[in-house]
Design an enzyme around this catalytic site. Structure first.
Site, PDB file in Angstrom:
ATOM      1  N   TYR A  85      46.141  43.690  51.837  1.00 17.27           N
ATOM      2  CA  TYR A  85      44.423  43.668  51.366  1.00 17.27           C
ATOM      3  C   TYR A  85      43.556  42.376  51.048  1.00 17.27           C
ATOM      4  O   TYR A  85      42.711  42.169  51.617  1.00 17.27           O
ATOM      5  CB  TYR A  85      44.350  44.737  49.993  1.00 17.27           C
ATOM      6  CG  TYR A  85      42.997  44.773  49.513  1.00 17.27           C
ATOM      7  CD1 TYR A  85      41.888  44.991  49.919  1.00 17.27           C
ATOM      8  CD2 TYR A  85      43.092  44.133  48.350  1.00 17.27           C
ATOM      9  CE1 TYR A  85      40.684  44.956  49.431  1.00 17.27           C
ATOM     10  CE2 TYR A  85      41.702  44.054  47.480  1.00 17.27           C
ATOM     11  CZ  TYR A  85      40.692  44.606  48.106  1.00 17.27           C
ATOM     12  OH  TYR A  85      39.411  44.470  47.384  1.00 17.27           O
ATOM     13  N   THR A  93      36.520  39.848  46.443  1.00 24.23           N
ATOM     14  CA  THR A  93      37.563  39.947  45.163  1.00 24.23           C
ATOM     15  C   THR A  93      38.328  38.977  44.653  1.00 24.23           C
ATOM     16  O   THR A  93      38.533  37.936  45.537  1.00 24.23           O
ATOM     17  CB  THR A  93      38.679  41.063  45.717  1.00 24.23           C
ATOM     18  OG1 THR A  93      39.566  41.257  44.760  1.00 24.23           O
ATOM     19  CG2 THR A  93      39.201  40.647  47.014  1.00 24.23           C
ATOM     20  N   ASP A  94      38.486  38.943  43.483  1.00 24.71           N
ATOM     21  CA  ASP A  94      39.472  37.809  42.598  1.00 24.71           C
ATOM     22  C   ASP A  94      40.781  37.867  43.358  1.00 24.71           C
ATOM     23  O   ASP A  94      41.385  36.685  43.231  1.00 24.71           O
ATOM     24  CB  ASP A  94      39.282  37.911  41.374  1.00 24.71           C
ATOM     25  CG  ASP A  94      39.999  39.122  40.916  1.00 24.71           C
ATOM     26  OD1 ASP A  94      40.451  40.229  41.431  1.00 24.71           O
ATOM     27  OD2 ASP A  94      40.326  39.204  39.498  1.00 24.71           O
ATOM     28  N   GLU A  95      41.119  38.696  44.098  1.00 27.95           N
ATOM     29  CA  GLU A  95      42.584  38.694  44.535  1.00 27.95           C
ATOM     30  C   GLU A  95      42.762  37.839  45.824  1.00 27.95           C
ATOM     31  O   GLU A  95      43.945  37.421  46.045  1.00 27.95           O
ATOM     32  CB  GLU A  95      43.063  40.280  45.077  1.00 27.95           C
ATOM     33  CG  GLU A  95      42.818  41.254  44.132  1.00 27.95           C
ATOM     34  CD  GLU A  95      43.644  42.517  44.374  1.00 27.95           C
ATOM     35  OE1 GLU A  95      44.356  42.540  45.204  1.00 27.95           O
ATOM     36  OE2 GLU A  95      43.491  43.607  43.769  1.00 27.95           O
ATOM     37  N   LYS A 154      40.617  40.252  52.923  1.00 32.56           N
ATOM     38  CA  LYS A 154      39.510  40.151  52.116  1.00 32.56           C
ATOM     39  C   LYS A 154      39.143  38.384  52.298  1.00 32.56           C
ATOM     40  O   LYS A 154      38.132  37.941  52.442  1.00 32.56           O
ATOM     41  CB  LYS A 154      39.391  40.357  50.722  1.00 32.56           C
ATOM     42  CG  LYS A 154      39.490  41.979  50.570  1.00 32.56           C
ATOM     43  CD  LYS A 154      38.015  42.513  50.856  1.00 32.56           C
ATOM     44  CE  LYS A 154      36.873  42.129  50.021  1.00 32.56           C
ATOM     45  NZ  LYS A 154      35.845  43.138  50.613  1.00 32.56           N
TER      46      LYS A 154
END
Ligand code: NAD
Ligand code: DAU
Length: 349
Positions: free
Chosen positions: A155, A130-132, A159
């Site tokens: 989260y 993810t870009d997060e 990741k």
């Protein structure tokens, strides 16, 4: 015939990836391994479940020994790893599950692949991320593949940790890996805890649309089938050891997105213009809410000739039409446990 493992294939993005691979690659055997948590749903794959090149295994990636046995039996040539706990709000309420599935689960898959891949020619472990992991942007700038990691939620920290482990296995054991980091997806089969399907369901049922904070947070939205196409290209042509950012070039403030959605819903439900917008309600903000995500996907565009093809308003209209035509699906996933989750998240806001 190559055997490809897709983890998390009964979830939102996973089901689109499984469908694409089963249909487009009859020369592959596609094995979908999924625990079927609240987010996994075999109804997402009804149309392809009887295809001869498809098989489903219900298993938990946290169960390391079981995962090793499955790898020994199937001798997978490739892994596309999507299984994860994926919802930021749930990670704030209960981080531990995210550590088990997203970190330990990923390591279990890496260990199992390492054990069977004595020769790595033609093998690939593709980790979907993810870009997060890059954290939160201010009003300008874009995430590139070299942006430093700065995850802010349980989260995104889980990741980020799994991304680091995948890279560490490449560096240490020469594991053939590739990683992609993508922005917010939308489309059919998304579980209605996420902003777009949750809002569609609430509008449909004349319930309030909960907007965190002032609705000023910005996300970059990508149609899920465009993401599945990017995954296909990266799986087949991505450079081993590399990372690719995937984005929709479509930044929107949450409040602006919801106004577009309300307009489409009014049209589809034949309601007077402005009816749905009255449901918008500002509620207590998400803890540690990242302000803005935006992706520079020029590496993927240049090297693998991919670009997002679906215009946002058209994709959103198709998405609304899908949810309105699949009320049974929505009813099934929003019964039972979902109601408890909804109350715990929204009644106290
Ligand atoms: P999802 O929550 O819809 O689906 C996750 C799937 O993983 C479910 O089918 C679930 O049953 C399965 N799963 C969960 N824990 C498992 C376990 N322990 N063992 C086996 N299976 C398990 O998620 P999604 O939105 O489709 O996201 C898929 C992947 O893409 C995730 O890795 C996520 O981090 C990443 N991602 C998602 C987005 C997005 O916008 N949704 C954007 C970028 C990256
Ligand atoms: O950026 C990629 C990420 O996008 C993925 O890695 C995650 O798996 C995926 O869930 C998504 O994370 P977000 O937190 O951005 O998605 P969500 O749909 O939960 O929220 C989108 C924005 O809308 C965010 O700013 C929070 C806000 N929001 C969300 C919900 C559920 C609301 O204002 N109200 C809501 O009820």
């Amino acid at each position: 015939m190559k055997t490809i493992l897709i983890t998390g294939g009964a979830g939102f993005i996973g089901s689109h990836v499984v469908r694409r691979f089963v249909k487009n690659y009859p020369q592959y055997k596609i094995v979908n391994l999924d625990k079927l948590t609240y987010a996994g749903n075999l109804a997402n794959l009804k149309d392809i479940e009887k295809e001869p090149n498809y098989e489903f295994i219900r298993a938990d990636i946290v169960a390391g020994e079981l995962i090793k046995k499955i790898f020994q039996k199937y001798r997978f040539d490739g892994v596309i790893h999507l299984a994860a706990e994926s919802h930021v709000d749930r990670s704030i309420a209960n981080p531990t599950e995210f550590i088990y599935t997203n970190i330990i689960g990923t390591v279990n898959l890496l260990n199992a692949a390492r054990e069977i891949w004595e020769h790595t020619e033609g093998k690939l472990f593709y980790h979907i991320s993810t870009d997060e992991v890059y954290g939160s942007l201010g009003s300008s700038g874009l995430f590139t593949e070299t942006t430093s990691y700065d995850p802010q939620s349980p989260y995104s920290a889980s990741k980020a940790s799994s991304d680091h482990l995948v890279r560490a296995y490449h560096n240490t054991y020469k594991m053939p890996v590739v990683i992609s980091n993508c922005s917010n997806n939308y489309g059919s089969f998304q579980f209605p805890e996420k902003l777009i399907p949750l809002s569609i369901n609430n509008i449909r049922n004349n319930k309030l649309i909960p907007v965190y904070g002032k609705g000023e947070n910005i996300r970059d939205w990508l149609y899920v089938e465009d993401h599945a196409e990017a995954i296909d290209k990266i799986f087949h042509s991505g450079k081993i050891g590399d990372t690719y950012n995937i984005g929709g070039n479509n930044e929107l403030k949450n409040i602006d997105l919801l106004k577009v959605l309300c307009r489409i819903m009014d049209q589809k439900l034949r309601r007077t213009a402005g009816t749905s917008e009255h449901l918008i309600t500002f509620v207590k903000d998400r803890a540690g809410h990242d302000l803005r995500y935006a992706i520079d996907s020029s590496k993927l565009q240049k090297e693998l000739k991919w670009k997002p093809s679906v215009v946002f308003e058209q994709g959103l209209e198709k998405t609304v039409e899908w949810y309105l035509a699949n009320e049974e699906w929505m009813k099934n996933v929003t019964s039972g446990e979902y109601l408890k989750y909804y109350d715990s998240q929204y009644n106290k806001r």
